[in-house]
Design an enzyme around this catalytic site. Structure first.
Site, PDB file in Angstrom:
ATOM      1  N   GLU A 155       3.083 -12.084   2.428  1.00 38.92           N
ATOM      2  CA  GLU A 155       3.439 -12.070   0.802  1.00 38.92           C
ATOM      3  C   GLU A 155       4.296 -11.090   0.854  1.00 38.92           C
ATOM      4  O   GLU A 155       4.202  -9.905   1.522  1.00 38.92           O
ATOM      5  CB  GLU A 155       2.285 -11.935   0.088  1.00 38.92           C
ATOM      6  N   CYS A 173       7.276  -4.562  -1.854  1.00 41.72           N
ATOM      7  CA  CYS A 173       6.377  -4.090  -1.102  1.00 41.72           C
ATOM      8  C   CYS A 173       6.102  -5.119   0.061  1.00 41.72           C
ATOM      9  O   CYS A 173       5.935  -6.297  -0.227  1.00 41.72           O
ATOM     10  CB  CYS A 173       4.830  -4.269  -1.977  1.00 41.72           C
ATOM     11  N   CYS A 180      -3.765 -10.236   9.098  1.00 41.53           N
ATOM     12  CA  CYS A 180      -4.141  -8.657   9.687  1.00 41.53           C
ATOM     13  C   CYS A 180      -5.178  -8.751  10.709  1.00 41.53           C
ATOM     14  O   CYS A 180      -6.333  -9.317  10.669  1.00 41.53           O
ATOM     15  CB  CYS A 180      -4.597  -7.806   8.422  1.00 41.53           C
ATOM     16  N   CYS A 184     -10.888  -5.656   7.593  1.00 40.77           N
ATOM     17  CA  CYS A 184     -11.584  -4.789   6.472  1.00 40.77           C
ATOM     18  C   CYS A 184     -12.421  -5.770   5.722  1.00 40.77           C
ATOM     19  O   CYS A 184     -12.062  -6.664   5.032  1.00 40.77           O
ATOM     20  CB  CYS A 184     -10.755  -4.091   5.631  1.00 40.77           C
ATOM     21  N   CYS A 187     -11.428  -6.945   2.041  1.00 40.96           N
ATOM     22  CA  CYS A 187      -9.921  -7.751   2.038  1.00 40.96           C
ATOM     23  C   CYS A 187      -9.852  -9.199   2.445  1.00 40.96           C
ATOM     24  O   CYS A 187     -10.123  -9.563   3.228  1.00 40.96           O
ATOM     25  CB  CYS A 187      -9.195  -6.715   2.896  1.00 40.96           C
ATOM     26  N   CYS A 401      -4.316  -6.242  -5.682  1.00 38.77           N
ATOM     27  CA  CYS A 401      -4.446  -5.301  -4.170  1.00 38.77           C
ATOM     28  C   CYS A 401      -5.624  -6.000  -3.601  1.00 38.77           C
ATOM     29  O   CYS A 401      -6.869  -5.894  -4.390  1.00 38.77           O
ATOM     30  CB  CYS A 401      -4.766  -3.852  -4.731  1.00 38.77           C
TER      31      CYS A 401
END
Length: 430
Positions: A155, A173, A180, A184, A187, A401
């Site tokens: 994204e 952004c 990833c 985490c 997330c 977020c």
């Protein structure tokens, strides 16, 4: 940075000052390789924005194919490099300047559309396998607040900010990885797995796509989308150079974020960039941080704080800390007091950006109440810690977020066997 803290703080950009936000996944599905994630201000009312998806321009998942294709990509090359390309084809050096203009100012997507260049030169570039490195627009979805997210796995977000006192600012952004690897716990992207690093031109492409859709120059770039930028630092630095030198975005308008990868903050400091470093902290002590950020075990909190202190001494640039507030986990006033004491121990050259948790499917975490968020911020402010609180946007599109994961991605990404590296290997290599 990790996607756990993706879309993190940048002063006067990712704050309650949003008038509307734009999100688009620009890149790669599991089998697709492509050329492609404060302080309050007064703003105008939110309005919806046209939707966007970028369709990848290549469909091979072979690591050798990535290398072969990317060695023939014009996007990301400097003017001097483009002049050399022209000379290699028997053209005069000024043809390289024309290439530079066509790619970065005119934003031409295909070599065959370089109409200002001689036909023989265009044909030569095509026959030699050179391509611009752009991807065609496909489709996307929009939330009620104007936040836009498409249906691919990587994204990019366009964030327009309208300030009554000045011209509109447009922030891109950008993502630095396909997925990833740091996982985490709160997330969505971390839960989606990891495939590969993005190439420099794939990062730059995201910025040009935002400019194209908004028909406005990007003024700020934040490396806060999907992925951990410090685990792809070579490409991030090359993209940073291109964004600064070729697209003419000031270094102070660029932010690089990280959850912390050993030795990389030191390496970034050695480049003496005037860009902002944003560190995803999420906890005031090592024990709690390890329960939220698995990679924290290999990079103790005191080591991170020492590297941040040295980063400031090396660059004279203030470090920002992102702190995702998780109800009943790290959001107590006692945690705020402990965080303030930690920051005061290491100096007063920091800013804290509070990010109330945004819900994701299958997560055990909850969003704290507004009262709890306010109490946490007040505890920091009373101890002279500069703090801002992120305004949530894009919930309807799972675009807020920490929510960056394709709704069509049912299974985690699988790392290409040719690209497998352990986290420690990546930390050394980048």
């Amino acid at each position: 940075m990790t996607t756990s803290s993706s879309m993190a703080f940048i002063h006067n950009v990712c704050s309650a000052s949003f008038t509307h936000a734009f999100r688009t996944r620009t890149l790669v599905a599991t089998t697709i390789i492509s050329s492609q994630k404060h302080n309050n201000l007064s703003t105008a009312a939110t309005t919806p924005t046209p939707t966007l998806t970028l369709k990848p321009s290549s469909s091979s998942s072979s690591s050798s194919r990535i290398q072969n294709n990317d060695s023939k990509v014009l996007l990301g090359l400097s003017e001097a490099d483009l002049q050399q390309v022209a000379l290699d084809f028997g053209q005069q050096g000024y043809r390289g300047k024309q290439l530079h203009h066509l790619i970065y100012q005119r934003k031409i997507r295909q070599v065959e559309d370089f109409s200002q260049l001689p036909q023989a030169f265009r044909k030569g570039l095509q026959e030699a396998g050179w391509r611009v490195g752009r991807s065609p627009i496909h489709s996307s979805v929009t939330a009620a607040d104007g936040t836009i997210k498409d249906n691919r796995l990587i994204e990019t977000v366009g964030i327009p900010v309208v300030d009554e006192k000045g011209p509109m600012r447009l922030t891109a952004c950008v993502s630095s990885q396909v997925g990833c690897p740091l996982r985490c716990s709160f997330c969505a992207t971390g839960k989606g797995g990891f495939s590969r690093n993005l190439q420099p031109h794939e990062i730059v492409e995201q910025v040009l796509a935002v400019e194209e859709i908004f028909k406005h120059r990007v003024t700020n770039v934040v490396f806060m989308g999907m992925g951990e930028p410090m685990m792809n630092l070579k490409s991030v630095l090359e993209a940073h150079r291109c964004l600064n030198k070729d697209i003419q975005i000031g270094q102070r308008m660029i932010t690089i974020s990280t959850v912390g990868v050993p030795n990389t903050i030191k390496r970034l400091a050695s480049h003496k960039l005037q860009s902002t470093l944003a560190v995803s902290l999420h906890a005031p002590n090592q024990k709690l941080r390890e329960t939220i950020v698995p990679s924290a075990k290999s990079y103790p909190l005191n080591a991170i704080m020492n590297d941040c202190k040295n980063y400031f001494l090396e660059t004279n640039r203030r470090v920002s800390f992102e702190y995702a507030l998780l109800a009943g986990v790290n959001d107590a006033v006692e945690h705020a007091i402990e965080l303030a004491e930690l920051l005061q121990e290491w100096g007063r050259i920091y800013h804290v950006n509070l990010i109330p948790f945004n819900p994701i499917e299958g997560s055990e975490f909850k969003r704290p109440s507004k009262r709890q968020v306010s109490a946490f911020a007040a505890a920091l402010e009373s101890r002279k810690i500069t703090v801002s609180t992120r305004q949530t946007r894009g919930l309807e599109a799972n675009a807020a977020c920490g929510q960056l994961r394709n709704k069509f991605q049912k299974d985690p990404l699988v790392l290409d066997s040719d690209l497998v590296q352990t986290e420690s290997d990546v930390a050394v290599a980048c």
